[in-house]
Motif scaffolding. Structure first.
Motif, PDB file in Angstrom:
ATOM      1  N   LEU A   1      19.095  29.538  -8.282  1.00  0.00           N
ATOM      2  CA  LEU A   1      18.758  28.356  -7.503  1.00  0.00           C
ATOM      3  C   LEU A   1      19.629  28.252  -6.257  1.00  0.00           C
ATOM      4  N   PRO A   2      19.119  27.601  -5.203  1.00  0.00           N
ATOM      5  CA  PRO A   2      19.977  27.310  -4.053  1.00  0.00           C
ATOM      6  C   PRO A   2      21.035  26.283  -4.448  1.00  0.00           C
ATOM      7  N   SER A   3      22.246  26.479  -3.973  1.00  0.00           N
ATOM      8  CA  SER A   3      23.349  25.607  -4.405  1.00  0.00           C
ATOM      9  C   SER A   3      23.346  24.256  -3.715  1.00  0.00           C
ATOM     10  N   ASP A   4      22.592  24.121  -2.627  1.00  0.00           N
ATOM     11  CA  ASP A   4      22.672  22.907  -1.824  1.00  0.00           C
ATOM     12  C   ASP A   4      21.436  22.026  -1.925  1.00  0.00           C
ATOM     13  N   ARG A   5      20.582  22.260  -2.933  1.00  0.00           N
ATOM     14  CA  ARG A   5      19.366  21.474  -3.061  1.00  0.00           C
ATOM     15  C   ARG A   5      19.238  20.911  -4.465  1.00  0.00           C
ATOM     16  N   ASP A   6      18.879  19.629  -4.563  1.00  0.00           N
ATOM     17  CA  ASP A   6      18.531  19.051  -5.852  1.00  0.00           C
ATOM     18  C   ASP A   6      17.188  19.622  -6.293  1.00  0.00           C
ATOM     19  N   VAL A   7      17.067  19.906  -7.583  1.00  0.00           N
ATOM     20  CA  VAL A   7      15.827  20.498  -8.070  1.00  0.00           C
ATOM     21  C   VAL A   7      15.258  19.673  -9.219  1.00  0.00           C
ATOM     22  N   GLN A   8      13.954  19.769  -9.368  1.00  0.00           N
ATOM     23  CA  GLN A   8      13.225  19.176 -10.475  1.00  0.00           C
ATOM     24  C   GLN A   8      12.824  20.303 -11.404  1.00  0.00           C
ATOM     25  N   LEU A   9      13.198  20.193 -12.674  1.00  0.00           N
ATOM     26  CA  LEU A   9      12.882  21.221 -13.658  1.00  0.00           C
ATOM     27  C   LEU A   9      11.728  20.761 -14.531  1.00  0.00           C
ATOM     28  N   ALA A  10      10.919  21.699 -14.958  1.00  0.00           N
ATOM     29  CA  ALA A  10       9.815  21.387 -15.859  1.00  0.00           C
ATOM     30  C   ALA A  10       9.550  22.584 -16.747  1.00  0.00           C
ATOM     31  N   THR A  11       9.230  22.321 -18.007  1.00  0.00           N
ATOM     32  CA  THR A  11       8.782  23.376 -18.909  1.00  0.00           C
ATOM     33  C   THR A  11       7.296  23.169 -19.199  1.00  0.00           C
ATOM     34  N   TYR A  12       6.596  24.306 -19.336  1.00  0.00           N
ATOM     35  CA  TYR A  12       5.154  24.311 -19.573  1.00  0.00           C
ATOM     36  C   TYR A  12       4.830  25.308 -20.683  1.00  0.00           C
ATOM     37  N   SER A  13       3.711  25.096 -21.330  1.00  0.00           N
ATOM     38  CA  SER A  13       3.178  26.127 -22.213  1.00  0.00           C
ATOM     39  C   SER A  13       2.645  27.274 -21.364  1.00  0.00           C
ATOM     40  N   LEU A  14       2.359  28.405 -22.002  1.00  0.00           N
ATOM     41  CA  LEU A  14       1.803  29.533 -21.251  1.00  0.00           C
ATOM     42  C   LEU A  14       0.484  29.179 -20.592  1.00  0.00           C
ATOM     43  N   SER A  15      -0.256  28.252 -21.168  1.00  0.00           N
ATOM     44  CA  SER A  15      -1.533  27.850 -20.580  1.00  0.00           C
ATOM     45  C   SER A  15      -1.374  26.764 -19.518  1.00  0.00           C
ATOM     46  N   GLY A  16      -0.135  26.313 -19.265  1.00  0.00           N
ATOM     47  CA  GLY A  16       0.113  25.376 -18.184  1.00  0.00           C
ATOM     48  C   GLY A  16       0.254  23.927 -18.588  1.00  0.00           C
ATOM     49  N   GLN A  17       0.302  23.617 -19.884  1.00  0.00           N
ATOM     50  CA  GLN A  17       0.456  22.235 -20.323  1.00  0.00           C
ATOM     51  C   GLN A  17       1.923  21.808 -20.202  1.00  0.00           C
ATOM     52  N   LEU A  18       2.145  20.662 -19.579  1.00  0.00           N
ATOM     53  CA  LEU A  18       3.501  20.164 -19.354  1.00  0.00           C
ATOM     54  C   LEU A  18       4.174  19.786 -20.660  1.00  0.00           C
ATOM     55  N   ARG A  19       5.419  20.204 -20.825  1.00  0.00           N
ATOM     56  CA  ARG A  19       6.206  19.825 -22.001  1.00  0.00           C
ATOM     57  C   ARG A  19       7.305  18.820 -21.661  1.00  0.00           C
ATOM     58  N   ARG A  20       8.073  19.087 -20.606  1.00  0.00           N
ATOM     59  CA  ARG A  20       9.204  18.204 -20.286  1.00  0.00           C
ATOM     60  C   ARG A  20       9.563  18.368 -18.814  1.00  0.00           C
ATOM     61  N   THR A  21      10.020  17.290 -18.185  1.00  0.00           N
ATOM     62  CA  THR A  21      10.551  17.352 -16.824  1.00  0.00           C
ATOM     63  C   THR A  21      11.895  16.654 -16.781  1.00  0.00           C
ATOM     64  N   TRP A  22      12.786  17.111 -15.910  1.00  0.00           N
ATOM     65  CA  TRP A  22      14.059  16.443 -15.692  1.00  0.00           C
ATOM     66  C   TRP A  22      14.643  16.911 -14.353  1.00  0.00           C
ATOM     67  N   ARG A  23      15.511  16.091 -13.815  1.00  0.00           N
ATOM     68  CA  ARG A  23      16.103  16.335 -12.485  1.00  0.00           C
ATOM     69  C   ARG A  23      17.470  16.965 -12.649  1.00  0.00           C
ATOM     70  N   LEU A  24      17.799  17.865 -11.740  1.00  0.00           N
ATOM     71  CA  LEU A  24      19.105  18.522 -11.763  1.00  0.00           C
ATOM     72  C   LEU A  24      19.733  18.398 -10.372  1.00  0.00           C
ATOM     73  N   PRO A  25      20.534  17.356 -10.138  1.00  0.00           N
ATOM     74  CA  PRO A  25      21.209  17.217  -8.843  1.00  0.00           C
ATOM     75  C   PRO A  25      22.244  18.309  -8.638  1.00  0.00           C
ATOM     76  N   THR A  26      22.587  18.559  -7.414  1.00  0.00           N
ATOM     77  CA  THR A  26      23.572  19.602  -7.129  1.00  0.00           C
ATOM     78  C   THR A  26      24.921  19.269  -7.751  1.00  0.00           C
ATOM     79  N   GLY A  27      25.244  17.975  -7.850  1.00  0.00           N
ATOM     80  CA  GLY A  27      26.528  17.574  -8.422  1.00  0.00           C
ATOM     81  C   GLY A  27      26.654  17.854  -9.901  1.00  0.00           C
ATOM     82  N   ASP A  28      25.551  18.124 -10.603  1.00  0.00           N
ATOM     83  CA  ASP A  28      25.608  18.376 -12.029  1.00  0.00           C
ATOM     84  C   ASP A  28      25.731  19.863 -12.357  1.00  0.00           C
TER      85      ASP A  28
END
Length: 419
Positions: free
Chosen positions: A391-418
């Protein structure tokens, strides 16, 4: 019901006989069209179905189309080994070749940049299933910018996309741009001030008399390139990123390449660079004999190289008509992921916990929190409770997990400070 899901259910339902299994692969062209062009929100969404189809396609007329489609989708989730292996053809290429005793290896990027100084067009090709092939063009952006290059013309970009106004690539920017490395190449070009243009053959651009479909496509690719760059900018210099044989300068009985038409139409000699012939394959036995000879000399490493003699002249290598043949990098892995995902320092590795992926594999994506529609910074298939992302070190990112068929499982935010 989405078309891809409908096809998958129709083709991959529980079969009652061997004939029905064979029929699933007999209908593979329809499945492939859907897998590529109707994938819904997630470009990898047919991957699980493709994996299920493998036994029924093995040994059939559909095996090679199956393998190329499977390899392409594996590449979109950065399963680099699998992508290469599916594209390997057998039998192996034979024994390693011979290189002159005075052969040396020099880094490809500065060598190409030096040669580019006397050219207005530099054309670099790629294998569409090998994400790593985009890194060479990406590495050339800055040194060529310093020589006055201001256009990146990419085969994978759709001209209708409003990329310049938006400032970052999205799914509609182009099919291959959905690859995280291709998207990173586009991002880097924009950051360096390049105008990114598409040049693909478009509807309504008709063939000249006697042209077949391939010739028509390459003819219009060349003419679109000219119209969108040097026809508007008489001092413009253009870095072109294309696929496979489009970079060849001479025509053959089977192919009339884009670079050939460009040279004819513009009266300009492009600097052409091939990295498809001498790049890595799924197994060393399937690699070109010249590459294996270079590997035996210890030349093959984590960066692309060019083979030269003691005087600095290129070592002669048989192959298609290009100016420079690059020996592609060797992929090294960290926690199962390619280390070239560091992208020369633009990305840093981070271990991400994904406990939901331990029981059933899932796809993990990281997108820019301020650009939620952008192509992901990284995308990986997770088969355990953690996975490494780059990941780029200077950007906040949004993470998400999906099934292989594309169904959303979970989302969460990962700020650069974390991190």
């Amino acid at each position: 019901m989405p078309l891809i899901l409908g096809l998958a259910l129709g083709l991959l339902a529980t079969v009652a006989s061997a004939r029905e299994v064979d029929d699933a692969c007999a209908n593979f062209p329809e499945f492939r069209a859907a897998a590529i062009f109707d994938f819904g929100d997630h470009v990898w969404s047919a991957l699980g179905d493709l994996r299920t189809m493998e036994p029924s396609c093995r040994g059939t007329d559909s095996e090679w189309p199956y393998r190329t489609t499977r390899g392409q989708l594996e590449s979109f989730v950065l399963n680099h080994r699998a992508a290469l292996q599916h594209f390997d053809r057998s039998p192996p290429a034979g024994a390693a070749g011979d290189l002159p005793d005075n052969t040396n290896a020099v880094p490809a990027v500065p060598y190409i940049a030096k040669r580019a100084a006397s050219h207005r067009f530099v054309i670099v090709n790629e294998r569409h299933h090998a994400s790593s092939d985009r890194l060479l063009t990406m590495s050339l952006l800055e040194p060529l910018r310093d020589q006055g290059f201001r256009y990146l013309a990419a085969e994978g970009v759709w001209q209708a996309d409003t990329l310049r106004d938006r400032g970052y690539p999205i799914s509609n920017t182009g099919y291959y741009v959905k690859d995280v490395v291709f998207a990173a190449m586009i991002r880097q070009a924009l950051a360096l001030g390049y105008a990114v243009v598409g040049y693909e053959h478009e509807a309504g651009q008709l063939p000249a008399e006697g042209m077949n479909a391939q010739q028509t496509r390459d003819y219009w690719q060349a003419h679109n390139l000219i119209a969108r760059t040097i026809a508007r900018d008489e001092t413009g210099k253009v870095l072109v990123h294309c696929g496979y044989a489009h970079a060849y300068e001479s025509r053959s009985d089977r192919w009339t390449p884009m670079a050939h038409y460009l040279r004819q139409a513009a009266g300009i000699d492009p600097l052409t660079v091939d990295q498809t012939q001498l790049s890595e394959r799924g197994t060393p036995a399937n690699e070109d004999p010249v590459r294996r000879a270079a590997a035996e000399r210890g030349f093959v490493s984590g960066e692309p190289i060019v083979l030269v003699d003691d005087a600095g002249a290129l070592v002669p290598i048989d192959g298609p008509s290009v100016d420079i043949r690059v020996v592609g990098l060797r992929t090294d892995y960290e926690a199962g992921r390619p280390t070239w995902m560091r992208m020369g320092g633009l990305r840093e590795p981070l271990v991400v916990d994904v406990p939901e992926c331990a029981a059933e594999p899932c796809i993990l994506e990281a997108v820019d929190s301020e650009q939620p529609d952008a192509v992901a910074y990284d995308r990986a298939e997770a088969t355990s409770a953690s996975v490494v992302l780059f990941l780029p070190s200077d950007r906040d990112v949004q993470l998400a997990t999906y099934s292989l068929s594309g169904q959303l499982r979970r989302t969460w935010r990962l700020p650069t400070g974390d991190r």
